[in-house]
Design an enzyme around this catalytic site. Structure first.
Site, PDB file in Angstrom:
ATOM      1  N   LYS A   1       8.380  -1.192 -18.306  1.00  0.00           N
ATOM      2  CA  LYS A   1       8.613  -2.616 -18.516  1.00  0.00           C
ATOM      3  C   LYS A   1       8.176  -3.053 -19.906  1.00  0.00           C
ATOM      4  O   LYS A   1       8.582  -4.086 -20.387  1.00  0.00           O
ATOM      5  CB  LYS A   1       7.916  -3.442 -17.430  1.00  0.00           C
TER       6      LYS A   1
ATOM      7  N   LYS B   1       9.428   7.741 -20.024  1.00  0.00           N
ATOM      8  CA  LYS B   1       9.395   7.015 -18.750  1.00  0.00           C
ATOM      9  C   LYS B   1      10.038   5.625 -18.878  1.00  0.00           C
ATOM     10  O   LYS B   1       9.849   4.968 -19.897  1.00  0.00           O
ATOM     11  CB  LYS B   1       7.917   6.878 -18.341  1.00  0.00           C
TER      12      LYS B   1
ATOM     13  N   LYS C   1      -2.145   3.576 -24.500  1.00  0.00           N
ATOM     14  CA  LYS C   1      -2.190   2.128 -24.723  1.00  0.00           C
ATOM     15  C   LYS C   1      -3.112   1.741 -25.871  1.00  0.00           C
ATOM     16  O   LYS C   1      -2.976   0.654 -26.420  1.00  0.00           O
ATOM     17  CB  LYS C   1      -2.604   1.405 -23.439  1.00  0.00           C
TER      18      LYS C   1
HETATM   19  P1  TYM Z   1       2.169  -0.094 -12.593  1.00  0.00           P
HETATM   20  O1  TYM Z   1       2.103  -1.553 -12.305  1.00  0.00           O
HETATM   21  O2  TYM Z   1       2.312   0.328 -13.999  1.00  0.00           O
HETATM   22  O3  TYM Z   1       3.326   0.565 -11.770  1.00  0.00           O
HETATM   23  C1  TYM Z   1       3.441   0.374 -10.383  1.00  0.00           C
HETATM   24  C2  TYM Z   1       3.947   1.629  -9.698  1.00  0.00           C
HETATM   25  O4  TYM Z   1       5.231   2.001 -10.222  1.00  0.00           O
HETATM   26  C3  TYM Z   1       5.209   3.362 -10.622  1.00  0.00           C
HETATM   27  N1  TYM Z   1       6.113   3.520 -11.775  1.00  0.00           N
HETATM   28  C4  TYM Z   1       7.120   4.405 -11.826  1.00  0.00           C
HETATM   29  N2  TYM Z   1       7.555   5.307 -10.937  1.00  0.00           N
HETATM   30  C5  TYM Z   1       8.621   6.054 -11.292  1.00  0.00           C
HETATM   31  N3  TYM Z   1       9.254   5.960 -12.488  1.00  0.00           N
HETATM   32  C6  TYM Z   1       8.844   5.057 -13.408  1.00  0.00           C
HETATM   33  N4  TYM Z   1       9.473   4.954 -14.566  1.00  0.00           N
HETATM   34  C7  TYM Z   1       7.721   4.227 -13.088  1.00  0.00           C
HETATM   35  N5  TYM Z   1       7.070   3.241 -13.756  1.00  0.00           N
HETATM   36  C8  TYM Z   1       6.083   2.833 -12.943  1.00  0.00           C
HETATM   37  C9  TYM Z   1       3.757   3.626 -10.991  1.00  0.00           C
HETATM   38  O5  TYM Z   1       3.454   5.001 -10.968  1.00  0.00           O
HETATM   39  C10 TYM Z   1       3.029   2.840  -9.921  1.00  0.00           C
HETATM   40  O6  TYM Z   1       2.937   3.586  -8.726  1.00  0.00           O
HETATM   41  N6  TYM Z   1      -2.637   1.285 -12.262  1.00  0.00           N
HETATM   42  C11 TYM Z   1      -1.440   0.987 -11.497  1.00  0.00           C
HETATM   43  C12 TYM Z   1      -1.621  -0.169 -10.547  1.00  0.00           C
HETATM   44  C13 TYM Z   1      -2.760  -0.027  -9.590  1.00  0.00           C
HETATM   45  C14 TYM Z   1      -2.794   0.803  -8.446  1.00  0.00           C
HETATM   46  C15 TYM Z   1      -4.040   0.544  -7.825  1.00  0.00           C
HETATM   47  C16 TYM Z   1      -1.901   1.735  -7.911  1.00  0.00           C
HETATM   48  C17 TYM Z   1      -3.935  -0.731  -9.630  1.00  0.00           C
HETATM   49  N7  TYM Z   1      -4.698  -0.387  -8.558  1.00  0.00           N
HETATM   50  C18 TYM Z   1      -4.431   1.221  -6.685  1.00  0.00           C
HETATM   51  C19 TYM Z   1      -2.290   2.386  -6.741  1.00  0.00           C
HETATM   52  C20 TYM Z   1      -3.532   2.132  -6.143  1.00  0.00           C
HETATM   53  C21 TYM Z   1      -0.325   0.632 -12.474  1.00  0.00           C
HETATM   54  O7  TYM Z   1      -0.569   0.279 -13.588  1.00  0.00           O
HETATM   55  O8  TYM Z   1       0.907   0.643 -11.934  1.00  0.00           O
END
Ligand code: TYM
Length: 328
Positions: free
Chosen positions: A195, A192, A111
């Protein structure tokens, strides 16, 4: 029964990758476990966002949580910024994290690439995520593959804290599915599904209309061999579609490969589209009923209360361990 915590950022749209990699597991896990699912809006402000857009996204994501099947009777569903202990513990953990380990996080490296104005929040992002997890005595963290490194850092921080102060934190484990852990972009299946992809054809939004879904899958990049088989390395496009199809219909990949062994890519893609449309239509209908409802607010208010009670109790113990208390 294990303690579960996970979260999703309300930044932009929620993709089919988020659902298949994370939310689908959330729903399954709530049946047997004590689960906390959070809309992590404090993580969203690590990049500049319009305030109204963030407010809308927060509601939309919460409505999607419910529409996908999260049940407020079984899980605690809440918004991160409403439980102040997250930010407070985030700071405390920032103070025990090292610059070196934070700069090794691949998400930060990706990022911050090609960007001159990198926010400090983006750098300390994983300590806030660690706070989210550790605040609830979490044992399992259901996430997609891309969050594994952050959960590992959380474990390191928890162990360091336990050694340096008192045995305070439970050491959490990431819970990553074999299938669906990394749903790939439809236009570039070695990347991957994200969004933030500038090309909207690369991802399916959970709120895409049926015809948009059909068009995106129809134009998904495949290969020229014409054979439907599962081979992530050599056939990433077809393998990704097989994975999406399999998870959307709860059908093993082997069974799909057998079913489509004499079919062409056109027919296969059409069936994948219909499977995704059939998965998303009921979710979208329920979402539209919920998103502007008072019911949604009532659920989030109750979720905040439940989460706050646990978080404040645990935070008091953690503060005490660190010496952030006046009386012994
Ligand atoms: P975020 O918001 O980017 O994504 C949310 C969840 O979706 C999963 N994910 C995917 N899984 C499979 N294939 C994909 N293409 C894909 N894109 C996204 C992510 O792995 C995630 O599980 N830092 C985290 C949010 C967070 C969090 C937490 C997660 C903040 N605090 C505490 C767990 C526990 C994030 O940016 O996810």
């Amino acid at each position: 029964m294990a303690k579960i915590f996970s979260g999703i950022k309300p930044t932009g749209v929620v993709t089919l990758g988020n659902y298949l990699g994370a939310m689908k597991q959330f729903v399954e896990l709530q049946e047997e476990h004590e689960a906390f699912y959070c809309v992590v809006d404090l993580h969203s402000i690590t990049v500049q966002l319009d305030r109204v857009e963030l407010m809308d996204n927060t509601r939309k994501l919460a409505a999607l949580y419910l529409a996908c099947g999260l049940d407020p009777e079984k899980s605690t569903i809440f918004v991160q910024s409403e439980v102040k202990a997250h930010a407070q513990l985030g700071w405390m953990l920032t103070c025990i994290a090292g610059m070196g380990e934070l700069s090794r996080m691949t998400q930060y490296k990706d990022k911050s690439q090609n960007s001159e104005n990198i926010g400090a929040g983006l750098f300390v992002y994983p300590t806030l995520m660690a706070a989210d997890i550790l605040l609830y005595g979490t044992e399992l963290v259901p996430v997609g593959d891309d969050q594994k490194q952050h959960v590992e850092l959380t474990r390191d921080l928890a162990e360091r804290f336990n050694k340096r102060y008192y045995e305070t934190f439970t050491i959490p484990e990431p819970l990553i599915q074999k299938e669906g852990a990394r749903i790939m972009s439809l236009t570039n299946p070695v990347k991957k599904m994200s969004k933030s992809d500038a090309n909207v054809k690369g991802f399916i939004s959970m709120l895409d209309e049926p015809n948009v879904i059909r068009k995106k899958i129809k134009s998904a990049v495949t290969d020229s061999s014409g054979v439907i088989s599962f081979d992530r390395e050599n056939k990433p496009g077809i393998s990704n579609l097989l994975e999406i199809y399999s998870l959307s219909t709860d059908t093993p990949i082997d069974e799909l490969v057998e079913r489509y062994k004499d079919s062409n890519y056109g027919t296969f893609k059409q069936d994948v589209s219909e499977a995704v449309v059939a998965l998303l239509e009921p979710i979208q209908n329920r979402y539209h009923e919920l998103v502007d409802s008072a019911e949604l607010d009532a659920i989030l208010d109750a979720g905040r209360e439940k989460a706050e009670a646990v978080a404040n109790k645990n935070l008091a113990k953690i503060e005490k361990a660190m010496g952030l208390n006046r009386k012994r």
